[in-house]
Motif scaffolding. Structure first.
Motif, PDB file in Angstrom:
ATOM      1  N   ARG A 245     -27.185  30.779 -27.478  1.00 19.87           N
ATOM      2  CA  ARG A 245     -28.424  31.409 -27.023  1.00 19.87           C
ATOM      3  C   ARG A 245     -28.267  31.804 -25.566  1.00 19.87           C
ATOM      4  O   ARG A 245     -27.362  31.335 -24.878  1.00 19.87           O
ATOM      5  N   THR A 246     -29.160  32.654 -25.106  1.00 22.73           N
ATOM      6  CA  THR A 246     -29.186  33.013 -23.696  1.00 22.73           C
ATOM      7  C   THR A 246     -30.130  32.049 -23.002  1.00 22.73           C
ATOM      8  O   THR A 246     -31.296  31.919 -23.396  1.00 22.73           O
ATOM      9  N   ASN A 247     -29.649  31.360 -21.980  1.00 23.11           N
ATOM     10  CA  ASN A 247     -30.500  30.384 -21.295  1.00 23.11           C
ATOM     11  C   ASN A 247     -31.379  31.074 -20.246  1.00 23.11           C
ATOM     12  O   ASN A 247     -31.319  32.295 -20.065  1.00 23.11           O
ATOM     13  N   SER A 248     -32.162  30.286 -19.542  1.00 26.02           N
ATOM     14  CA  SER A 248     -33.105  30.854 -18.568  1.00 26.02           C
ATOM     15  C   SER A 248     -32.418  31.538 -17.397  1.00 26.02           C
ATOM     16  O   SER A 248     -33.026  32.336 -16.696  1.00 26.02           O
ATOM     17  N   SER A 249     -31.128  31.255 -17.202  1.00 21.96           N
ATOM     18  CA  SER A 249     -30.363  31.907 -16.132  1.00 21.96           C
ATOM     19  C   SER A 249     -29.686  33.180 -16.621  1.00 21.96           C
ATOM     20  O   SER A 249     -28.959  33.826 -15.862  1.00 21.96           O
ATOM     21  N   GLY A 250     -29.902  33.527 -17.898  1.00 22.11           N
ATOM     22  CA  GLY A 250     -29.295  34.729 -18.454  1.00 22.11           C
ATOM     23  C   GLY A 250     -27.864  34.534 -18.919  1.00 22.11           C
ATOM     24  O   GLY A 250     -27.192  35.495 -19.269  1.00 22.11           O
ATOM     25  N   ARG A 251     -27.407  33.293 -18.925  1.00 23.27           N
ATOM     26  CA  ARG A 251     -26.051  32.995 -19.389  1.00 23.27           C
ATOM     27  C   ARG A 251     -26.088  32.444 -20.802  1.00 23.27           C
ATOM     28  O   ARG A 251     -27.079  31.841 -21.224  1.00 23.27           O
ATOM     29  N   PHE A 252     -24.981  32.629 -21.533  1.00 25.20           N
ATOM     30  CA  PHE A 252     -24.878  32.058 -22.865  1.00 25.20           C
ATOM     31  C   PHE A 252     -24.641  30.560 -22.772  1.00 25.20           C
ATOM     32  O   PHE A 252     -23.908  30.084 -21.908  1.00 25.20           O
ATOM     33  N   SER A 253     -25.283  29.823 -23.652  1.00 24.56           N
ATOM     34  CA  SER A 253     -25.059  28.387 -23.739  1.00 24.56           C
ATOM     35  C   SER A 253     -25.136  27.981 -25.200  1.00 24.56           C
ATOM     36  O   SER A 253     -25.573  28.762 -26.050  1.00 24.56           O
ATOM     37  N   ASN A 254     -24.709  26.775 -25.483  1.00 25.40           N
ATOM     38  CA  ASN A 254     -24.800  26.279 -26.851  1.00 25.40           C
ATOM     39  C   ASN A 254     -26.268  26.172 -27.242  1.00 25.40           C
ATOM     40  O   ASN A 254     -27.119  25.835 -26.419  1.00 25.40           O
ATOM     41  N   ALA A 255     -26.551  26.448 -28.493  1.00 24.37           N
ATOM     42  CA  ALA A 255     -27.920  26.338 -29.006  1.00 24.37           C
ATOM     43  C   ALA A 255     -27.955  25.243 -30.063  1.00 24.37           C
ATOM     44  O   ALA A 255     -26.968  25.017 -30.771  1.00 24.37           O
ATOM     45  N   TYR A 256     -29.080  24.586 -30.146  1.00 25.37           N
ATOM     46  CA  TYR A 256     -29.280  23.517 -31.121  1.00 25.37           C
ATOM     47  C   TYR A 256     -30.568  23.801 -31.873  1.00 25.37           C
ATOM     48  O   TYR A 256     -31.485  24.435 -31.340  1.00 25.37           O
ATOM     49  N   PRO A 257     -30.678  23.318 -33.109  1.00 20.49           N
ATOM     50  CA  PRO A 257     -31.871  23.605 -33.900  1.00 20.49           C
ATOM     51  C   PRO A 257     -33.148  23.074 -33.249  1.00 20.49           C
ATOM     52  O   PRO A 257     -33.148  22.032 -32.595  1.00 20.49           O
ATOM     53  N   SER A 258     -34.214  23.793 -33.459  1.00 19.44           N
ATOM     54  CA  SER A 258     -35.532  23.407 -32.960  1.00 19.44           C
ATOM     55  C   SER A 258     -35.976  22.097 -33.586  1.00 19.44           C
ATOM     56  O   SER A 258     -35.711  21.824 -34.756  1.00 19.44           O
ATOM     57  N   GLU A 259     -36.695  21.306 -32.810  1.00 16.21           N
ATOM     58  CA  GLU A 259     -37.255  20.071 -33.357  1.00 16.21           C
ATOM     59  C   GLU A 259     -38.284  20.370 -34.450  1.00 16.21           C
ATOM     60  O   GLU A 259     -38.560  19.516 -35.287  1.00 16.21           O
ATOM     61  N   PHE A 260     -38.823  21.576 -34.469  1.00 14.13           N
ATOM     62  CA  PHE A 260     -39.775  21.945 -35.517  1.00 14.13           C
ATOM     63  C   PHE A 260     -39.125  21.992 -36.901  1.00 14.13           C
ATOM     64  O   PHE A 260     -39.810  21.953 -37.910  1.00 14.13           O
ATOM     65  N   LEU A 261     -37.808  22.093 -36.963  1.00 15.80           N
ATOM     66  CA  LEU A 261     -37.124  22.157 -38.246  1.00 15.80           C
ATOM     67  C   LEU A 261     -37.073  20.804 -38.943  1.00 15.80           C
ATOM     68  O   LEU A 261     -36.685  20.730 -40.110  1.00 15.80           O
ATOM     69  N   GLY A 262     -37.474  19.758 -38.252  1.00 15.74           N
ATOM     70  CA  GLY A 262     -37.410  18.435 -38.852  1.00 15.74           C
ATOM     71  C   GLY A 262     -38.724  17.678 -38.882  1.00 15.74           C
ATOM     72  O   GLY A 262     -38.759  16.530 -39.316  1.00 15.74           O
ATOM     73  N   ILE A 263     -39.816  18.296 -38.443  1.00 14.53           N
ATOM     74  CA  ILE A 263     -41.084  17.558 -38.409  1.00 14.53           C
ATOM     75  C   ILE A 263     -41.743  17.523 -39.780  1.00 14.53           C
ATOM     76  O   ILE A 263     -41.552  18.404 -40.611  1.00 14.53           O
ATOM     77  N   ASN A 264     -42.501  16.464 -40.000  1.00 14.30           N
ATOM     78  CA  ASN A 264     -43.291  16.288 -41.223  1.00 14.30           C
ATOM     79  C   ASN A 264     -42.480  16.442 -42.504  1.00 14.30           C
ATOM     80  O   ASN A 264     -42.978  16.972 -43.489  1.00 14.30           O
ATOM     81  N   GLY A 265     -41.234  16.016 -42.486  1.00 15.77           N
ATOM     82  CA  GLY A 265     -40.414  16.069 -43.698  1.00 15.77           C
ATOM     83  C   GLY A 265     -39.929  17.449 -44.074  1.00 15.77           C
ATOM     84  O   GLY A 265     -39.445  17.659 -45.183  1.00 15.77           O
ATOM     85  N   LEU A 266     -40.055  18.414 -43.162  1.00 20.75           N
ATOM     86  CA  LEU A 266     -39.652  19.790 -43.459  1.00 20.75           C
ATOM     87  C   LEU A 266     -38.187  19.893 -43.858  1.00 20.75           C
ATOM     88  O   LEU A 266     -37.831  20.685 -44.716  1.00 20.75           O
ATOM     89  N   GLU A 267     -37.343  19.037 -43.255  1.00 22.63           N
ATOM     90  CA  GLU A 267     -35.914  19.109 -43.573  1.00 22.63           C
ATOM     91  C   GLU A 267     -35.659  18.816 -45.051  1.00 22.63           C
ATOM     92  O   GLU A 267     -34.677  19.286 -45.619  1.00 22.63           O
ATOM     93  N   GLN A 268     -36.544  18.084 -45.713  1.00 21.49           N
ATOM     94  CA  GLN A 268     -36.393  17.783 -47.138  1.00 21.49           C
ATOM     95  C   GLN A 268     -36.671  19.010 -48.008  1.00 21.49           C
ATOM     96  O   GLN A 268     -36.203  19.103 -49.136  1.00 21.49           O
ATOM     97  N   LEU A 269     -37.451  19.933 -47.487  1.00 22.24           N
ATOM     98  CA  LEU A 269     -37.829  21.130 -48.233  1.00 22.24           C
ATOM     99  C   LEU A 269     -36.864  22.293 -48.027  1.00 22.24           C
ATOM    100  O   LEU A 269     -36.878  23.255 -48.777  1.00 22.24           O
ATOM    101  N   ARG A 270     -36.031  22.194 -46.984  1.00 22.68           N
ATOM    102  CA  ARG A 270     -35.158  23.305 -46.620  1.00 22.68           C
ATOM    103  C   ARG A 270     -33.851  23.258 -47.394  1.00 22.68           C
ATOM    104  O   ARG A 270     -33.334  22.225 -47.744  1.00 22.68           O
ATOM    105  N   THR A 271     -33.306  24.441 -47.592  1.00 20.29           N
ATOM    106  CA  THR A 271     -31.959  24.597 -48.119  1.00 20.29           C
ATOM    107  C   THR A 271     -31.153  25.278 -47.042  1.00 20.29           C
ATOM    108  O   THR A 271     -31.480  26.397 -46.631  1.00 20.29           O
ATOM    109  N   ASN A 272     -30.126  24.614 -46.535  1.00 17.45           N
ATOM    110  CA  ASN A 272     -29.283  25.221 -45.502  1.00 17.45           C
ATOM    111  C   ASN A 272     -28.305  26.186 -46.145  1.00 17.45           C
ATOM    112  O   ASN A 272     -27.664  25.865 -47.138  1.00 17.45           O
ATOM    113  N   ILE A 273     -28.184  27.376 -45.560  1.00 13.64           N
ATOM    114  CA  ILE A 273     -27.225  28.371 -46.073  1.00 13.64           C
ATOM    115  C   ILE A 273     -26.200  28.657 -45.019  1.00 13.64           C
ATOM    116  O   ILE A 273     -26.469  28.650 -43.865  1.00 13.64           O
TER     117      ILE A 273
END
Length: 119
Positions: free
Chosen positions: A91-119
């Motif tokens: 991702r592009t960070n706040s300084s405009g440089r590329f940095s590693n990106a990690y999944p949003s914490e929203f992808l795991g709240i309220n059991g959402l990860e159980q409903l998802r299929t990773n592709i």
């Protein structure tokens, strides 16, 4: 791509049109689509956050956590058939440089990860 048309005003969008509609989460409220791509599901982007103290990654604050959670809910509930939650490895960070990106914490709240299929 010869038949690609730009829909600049959501009021001119017709559900029978064969087109891709790009819009913000704010603009999508109240609408439904068969397929939805919910982009930028990366940490720091959704929910938006920043360092409270420069250089201290243990000290972060959220721009507006509850509003971002509401927008995420709006995004995933626009889909009739399937919703793709898209994150990336860079991702592009706040300084405009590329940095590693990690999944949003929203992808795991309220059991959402159980409903998802990773592709």
């Amino acid at each position: 791509l010869e038949d690609v048309a730009l829909v600049s005003d959501i009021d001119s969008y017709n559900e029978d049109d064969d087109c891709v509609v790009l819009m913000t989460l704010h603009k999508s409220k109240g609408l439904e689509f068969d397929v939805v791509f919910h982009l930028n599901m990366n940490e720091w982007e959704m929910p938006g956050k920043h360092l409270a103290v420069e250089g201290d990654f243990d000290s972060v604050t959220f721009n507006d956590y509850n509003q971002d959670l509401d927008l995420h809910y709006v995004g995933i509930t626009r889909a009739r058939k399937v919703c793709f939650l898209v994150s990336s490895s860079r991702r592009t960070n706040s300084s405009g440089r590329f940095s590693n990106a990690y999944p949003s914490e929203f992808l795991g709240i309220n059991g959402l990860e159980q409903l998802r299929t990773n592709i």
